[in-house]
Write a protein that holds these residues in place. Structure first.
Motif, mmCIF file in Angstrom:
data_model
loop_
_atom_site.group_PDB
_atom_site.id
_atom_site.type_symbol
_atom_site.label_atom_id
_atom_site.label_comp_id
_atom_site.label_asym_id
_atom_site.label_seq_id
_atom_site.Cartn_x
_atom_site.Cartn_y
_atom_site.Cartn_z
ATOM 1 N N ARG A 1 11.938 56.657 65.327
ATOM 2 C CA ARG A 1 12.163 56.418 66.426
ATOM 3 C C ARG A 1 13.337 55.596 66.791
ATOM 4 N N PHE A 2 14.209 55.857 67.736
ATOM 5 C CA PHE A 2 15.116 55.137 68.331
ATOM 6 C C PHE A 2 14.848 54.154 69.172
ATOM 7 N N ASP A 3 13.661 54.221 69.798
ATOM 8 C CA ASP A 3 13.168 53.435 70.833
ATOM 9 C C ASP A 3 11.716 53.197 70.719
ATOM 10 N N TYR A 4 11.422 51.916 70.688
ATOM 11 C CA TYR A 4 9.842 51.545 70.281
ATOM 12 C C TYR A 4 9.000 51.477 71.450
ATOM 13 N N ASP A 5 9.755 51.470 72.803
ATOM 14 C CA ASP A 5 8.936 51.415 74.124
ATOM 15 C C ASP A 5 8.403 52.344 74.492
ATOM 16 N N HIS B 1 24.499 39.823 68.344
ATOM 17 C CA HIS B 1 25.290 41.070 68.608
ATOM 18 C C HIS B 1 24.957 42.173 67.266
ATOM 19 N N GLU B 2 24.021 42.499 67.023
ATOM 20 C CA GLU B 2 24.021 43.623 66.016
ATOM 21 C C GLU B 2 22.853 44.595 66.399
ATOM 22 N N ASN B 3 23.201 45.810 66.001
ATOM 23 C CA ASN B 3 22.345 46.923 66.567
ATOM 24 C C ASN B 3 21.903 47.872 65.390
ATOM 25 N N PRO B 4 20.631 48.530 65.433
ATOM 26 C CA PRO B 4 20.283 49.373 64.323
ATOM 27 C C PRO B 4 20.906 50.842 64.610
ATOM 28 N N PHE B 5 21.342 51.438 63.414
ATOM 29 C CA PHE B 5 21.844 52.587 63.424
ATOM 30 C C PHE B 5 21.375 53.530 62.047
ATOM 31 N N SER B 6 21.073 54.779 62.305
ATOM 32 C CA SER B 6 20.822 55.271 60.868
ATOM 33 C C SER B 6 21.992 55.922 60.213
ATOM 34 N N GLY C 1 19.544 65.708 69.950
ATOM 35 C CA GLY C 1 20.696 64.596 70.295
ATOM 36 C C GLY C 1 21.315 63.970 69.082
ATOM 37 N N VAL C 2 21.454 62.827 69.004
ATOM 38 C CA VAL C 2 22.062 61.773 68.081
ATOM 39 C C VAL C 2 20.988 61.630 66.994
ATOM 40 N N GLY C 3 19.643 61.948 67.269
ATOM 41 C CA GLY C 3 18.762 62.204 66.134
ATOM 42 C C GLY C 3 19.126 62.845 64.801
ATOM 43 N N ILE C 4 20.203 63.513 65.033
ATOM 44 C CA ILE C 4 20.689 64.212 63.804
ATOM 45 C C ILE C 4 21.349 63.320 62.853
ATOM 46 N N ALA C 5 21.499 62.174 63.163
ATOM 47 C CA ALA C 5 22.470 61.329 62.255
ATOM 48 C C ALA C 5 21.637 61.116 60.972
ATOM 49 N N PRO C 6 20.244 60.657 60.841
ATOM 50 C CA PRO C 6 19.607 60.626 59.384
ATOM 51 C C PRO C 6 19.497 61.769 58.916
ATOM 52 N N GLU D 1 27.316 56.952 72.789
ATOM 53 C CA GLU D 1 27.406 55.923 73.921
ATOM 54 C C GLU D 1 26.232 55.861 74.623
ATOM 55 N N LEU D 2 25.799 54.371 74.951
ATOM 56 C CA LEU D 2 24.675 54.354 75.780
ATOM 57 C C LEU D 2 24.859 52.915 76.621
ATOM 58 N N GLY D 3 25.096 51.947 76.067
ATOM 59 C CA GLY D 3 25.230 50.521 76.787
ATOM 60 C C GLY D 3 26.544 49.608 76.280
ATOM 61 N N PHE E 1 7.942 44.374 79.959
ATOM 62 C CA PHE E 1 8.862 44.865 80.920
ATOM 63 C C PHE E 1 10.339 44.650 80.713
ATOM 64 N N ARG E 2 10.643 44.529 79.499
ATOM 65 C CA ARG E 2 12.065 44.256 78.827
ATOM 66 C C ARG E 2 13.055 45.210 79.715
ATOM 67 N N LYS E 3 12.853 46.449 79.572
ATOM 68 C CA LYS E 3 13.850 47.351 80.172
ATOM 69 C C LYS E 3 13.887 47.328 81.533
HETATM 70 C C1 LIG Z 1 15.650 52.489 63.834
HETATM 71 C C2 LIG Z 1 16.798 53.092 64.709
HETATM 72 C C3 LIG Z 1 17.849 53.693 64.637
HETATM 73 C C4 LIG Z 1 18.912 54.193 65.341
HETATM 74 N N1 LIG Z 1 19.947 55.179 65.211
HETATM 75 C C5 LIG Z 1 20.671 55.496 66.021
HETATM 76 C C6 LIG Z 1 21.737 56.319 65.613
HETATM 77 O O1 LIG Z 1 22.044 56.635 64.570
HETATM 78 N N2 LIG Z 1 22.665 56.574 66.769
HETATM 79 C C7 LIG Z 1 22.622 56.061 67.917
HETATM 80 O O2 LIG Z 1 23.453 56.524 68.647
HETATM 81 N N3 LIG Z 1 21.673 55.320 68.216
HETATM 82 C C8 LIG Z 1 20.783 54.950 67.191
HETATM 83 N N4 LIG Z 1 19.858 54.033 67.656
HETATM 84 C C9 LIG Z 1 19.660 53.431 69.098
HETATM 85 C C10 LIG Z 1 20.619 52.410 68.982
HETATM 86 O O3 LIG Z 1 20.318 51.154 68.431
HETATM 87 C C11 LIG Z 1 20.959 52.003 70.682
HETATM 88 O O4 LIG Z 1 21.335 52.935 71.205
HETATM 89 C C12 LIG Z 1 21.906 50.791 70.776
HETATM 90 O O5 LIG Z 1 21.476 49.761 69.967
HETATM 91 C C13 LIG Z 1 22.394 50.514 72.204
HETATM 92 O O6 LIG Z 1 23.079 49.339 71.958
HETATM 93 P P1 LIG Z 1 24.065 49.110 73.342
HETATM 94 O O7 LIG Z 1 24.452 47.542 73.441
HETATM 95 O O8 LIG Z 1 25.137 49.896 73.350
HETATM 96 O O9 LIG Z 1 22.965 49.233 74.532
HETATM 97 P P2 LIG Z 1 22.435 48.333 75.634
HETATM 98 O O10 LIG Z 1 22.726 48.549 77.052
HETATM 99 O O11 LIG Z 1 22.280 46.868 75.065
HETATM 100 O O12 LIG Z 1 20.747 48.833 75.078
HETATM 101 C C14 LIG Z 1 20.316 49.847 75.491
HETATM 102 C C15 LIG Z 1 19.134 50.106 75.093
HETATM 103 O O13 LIG Z 1 19.137 50.208 73.282
HETATM 104 C C16 LIG Z 1 18.317 49.515 72.627
HETATM 105 N N5 LIG Z 1 19.262 48.407 71.954
HETATM 106 C C17 LIG Z 1 20.154 47.714 72.366
HETATM 107 N N6 LIG Z 1 20.337 46.954 71.347
HETATM 108 C C18 LIG Z 1 19.622 46.846 70.162
HETATM 109 C C19 LIG Z 1 19.328 46.158 69.244
HETATM 110 N N7 LIG Z 1 19.958 45.304 68.570
HETATM 111 N N8 LIG Z 1 18.323 46.690 68.441
HETATM 112 C C20 LIG Z 1 17.342 47.566 68.970
HETATM 113 N N9 LIG Z 1 17.319 48.225 69.967
HETATM 114 C C21 LIG Z 1 18.543 47.902 70.783
HETATM 115 C C22 LIG Z 1 17.410 49.047 73.525
HETATM 116 O O14 LIG Z 1 16.133 49.627 73.877
HETATM 117 C C23 LIG Z 1 18.034 48.696 74.743
HETATM 118 O O15 LIG Z 1 17.323 48.738 76.104
HETATM 119 C C24 LIG Z 1 18.738 53.659 66.672
HETATM 120 C C25 LIG Z 1 17.692 52.621 66.890
HETATM 121 C C26 LIG Z 1 16.661 52.341 66.086
HETATM 122 C C27 LIG Z 1 15.790 51.271 66.430
#
Ligand SMILES: Cc1cc2nc3c(=O)[nH]c(=O)nc-3n(C[C@H](O)[C@H](O)[C@H](O)COP(=O)(O)OP(=O)(O)OC[C@H]3O[C@@H](n4cnc5c(N)ncnc54)[C@H](O)[C@@H]3O)c2cc1C
Length: 440
Positions: A436-440, A260-265, A324-329, A282-284, A142-144
């Motif tokens: 997939r950018f979202d595993y849930d 503070h590290e996030n995954p991006f393609s 959408g942003v799935g175009i990146a990879p 832009e998401l969070g 129930f993380r989300k």
């Molecule tokens: C394999 C992969 C590739 C991705 N490639 C892209 C890309 O090319 N471009 C793009 O815009 N987005 C991509 N994303 C999604 C991107 O990682 C999240 O949108 C981003 O991390 C959100 O961070 P935030 O702090 O802005 O949002 P937050 O408000 O902190 O989080 C919003 C949601 O984003 C996800 N998220 C946040 N932080 C992380 C983290 N450290 N690890 C995993 N998930 C997280 C969670 O599901 C969370 O609920 C990818 C995700 C994955 C798993």
């Protein structure tokens, strides 16, 4: 892709099964006085739950040999499914002991083969784990809905699982029937040690090594109202070895030890040089601050991960389907194909809400690109709505569906629709590559 980091799925599955059942096999080969089947089952389920939990540490997605072989989304899905399985085994196992004699220590049964201990010191760790494990799993499921900051959730999840592992170690060694046998004590100590060491490796050793390989932001460009292109360059260290389509974890402007590290393609191509680009929506918390990042900011990068790569795929054409942003990879793959002189035809379907969300249109227009808009302007002549099976059939011939390699990235719903349709039309799953950018 660095082939040495790729381990094939069947091999990984075999290795997984071997490690998970190892404690069971050793325990039963050690033997003991005969017991009813139900009690053997109870002990077996308890041990199985513990070993599954310990292996979960390396299914966290940060080990390339695991996640690059089977894909990050499969790794994470497996992690989630096995956590639920371990939870069920752990919760069921104490109730299966039935009417086994219980009480304090018996001199005639030092290894507790025939009695259940009721010594509170030995049981307390099991009871604590019995309560904590469901909390950790529910906290993840129930993380989300909990709406926690991702980094805080990750920290608590990590601390929670370490505590569960230590409690289970104590419970298995002191209350378990087999855990007190010397060989089993060692097996559990080594397995728990390795599991916890894997976290230290990911969160302490790797960041420490990364300090020597810092990167810096070279540019941040706005591509659309909510999408940015972030480009980074290696500071002094080596660049990144990656395959087009893979992703990396980036930590922008924080200590290398920060969570503070996030995954991006990666949207750039290896053939384009040392610089690496990402398209970020832009998401969070972090992504909404991209526009404020200044050139020169230090970045730490961990990668490359993922299996979205057409390396080794010799199909006669490449089909790309992005939402959408799935175009990146997919852009990364397209750029690598063009820079390396790959002559194969490419067809692209790229879905967005509005026309201003289409990025890098100049490059895409040079290919056979089909844009789909769910909120098109009045004069829009392209496809309208979502990416549907009918659109796929319009764009791809029957031969293309059966013979080309498909690369898909976008919202989960879109990916499900596309994958299901391609499979129903005869595309073999080995030729459908997804991220997939979202595993849930
Ligand atoms: C394999 C992969 C590739 C991705 N490639 C892209 C890309 O090319 N471009 C793009 O815009 N987005 C991509 N994303 C999604 C991107 O990682 C999240 O949108 C981003 O991390 C959100 O961070 P935030 O702090 O802005 O949002 P937050 O408000 O902190 O989080 C919003 C949601 O984003 C996800 N998220 C946040 N932080 C992380 C983290 N450290 N690890 C995993 N998930 C997280 C969670 O599901 C969370 O609920 C990818 C995700 C994955 C798993």
């Amino acid at each position: 892709m660095d082939q040495s980091t790729r381990v094939k799925a069947p091999l990984l599955l075999l290795a997984y099964l071997a490690v998970v059942v190892l404690p069971l096999i050793i325990s039963w080969s050690v033997g003991g006085p005969p017991r009813p089947f139900q009690q053997e089952l109870a002990s077996g389920l308890g041990m199985l739950a513990f070993s599954i939990i310990l292996v979960e540490f390396v299914l966290s997605g940060r080990f390339k040999r695991v996640s690059n072989g089977i894909g990050m989304d499969v790794t994470m899905r497996f992690h989630q499914v096995m956590a639920r399985a371990a939870l069920i085994f752990a919760l069921v196992h104490p109730f299966l002991y039935g009417a086994t004699p219980s009480g304090g220590a018996r001199p005639w049964d030092p290894t507790r083969q025939l009695t259940l201990t009721t010594d509170i010191l030995y049981l307390s760790s099991g009871i604590a784990a019995f309560v904590l494990l469901p909390s950790v799993v529910l906290f993840a499921v129930f993380r989300k809905q909990l709406d926690w900051k991702y980094e805080s959730w990750r920290l608590l999840h990590g601390l929670g699982v370490i505590l569960v592992a230590l409690l289970l170690l104590h419970h298995t060694l002191y209350a378990g029937r087999y855990g007190s046998q010397p060989i089993m004590t060692w097996v559990w100590l080594v397995m728990t040690g390795l599991a916890i060491a894997s976290l230290f490796y990911v969160y302490l050793l790797m960041p420490f090594l990364k300090k020597a390989n810092a990167w810096r932001v070279s540019s941040v460009v706005q591509l659309s109202p909510r999408q940015w292109e972030l480009t980074i360059a290696p500071d002094d260290g080596a660049g990144l070895a990656y395959s087009a389509g893979q992703f990396a974890w980036i930590n922008v402007g924080h200590s290398p030890f920060s969570l503070h590290e996030n995954p991006f393609s990666i949207s750039s191509a290896p053939a384009s040089g040392d610089k690496v680009s990402f398209i970020i929506k832009e998401l969070g918390d972090f992504t909404q601050t991209i526009g404020q990042i200044k050139p020169g900011t230090v970045v730490y990068l961990d990668g490359a991960y993922g299996s979205l790569s057409i390396d080794g795929h010799t199909e006669p054409g490449v089909a790309m389907i992005a939402g959408g942003v799935g175009i990146a990879p997919l852009l990364g793959i397209l750029r690598q194909m063009r820079l390396s002189g790959d002559p194969r035809p490419v067809k692209i379907i790229y879905g967005n809400r509005s026309v201003d969300q289409i990025v890098h249109r100049d490059e895409l227009d040079a290919e056979d690109a089909h844009y789909v808009l769910s909120e098109p302007p009045e004069n829009w002549e392209g496809a309208k709505g979502l990416i549907t099976p009918a659109l796929l059939d319009d764009v791809f011939s029957e031969t293309e569906i059966k013979e080309w390699v498909f690369v898909i990235c976008g919202p989960a719903k879109m990916m499900d629709v596309v994958e299901d349709h391609l499979i129903s039309r005869g595309a073999p799953s080995r030729r459908i590559l997804t991220e997939r950018f979202d595993y849930d």
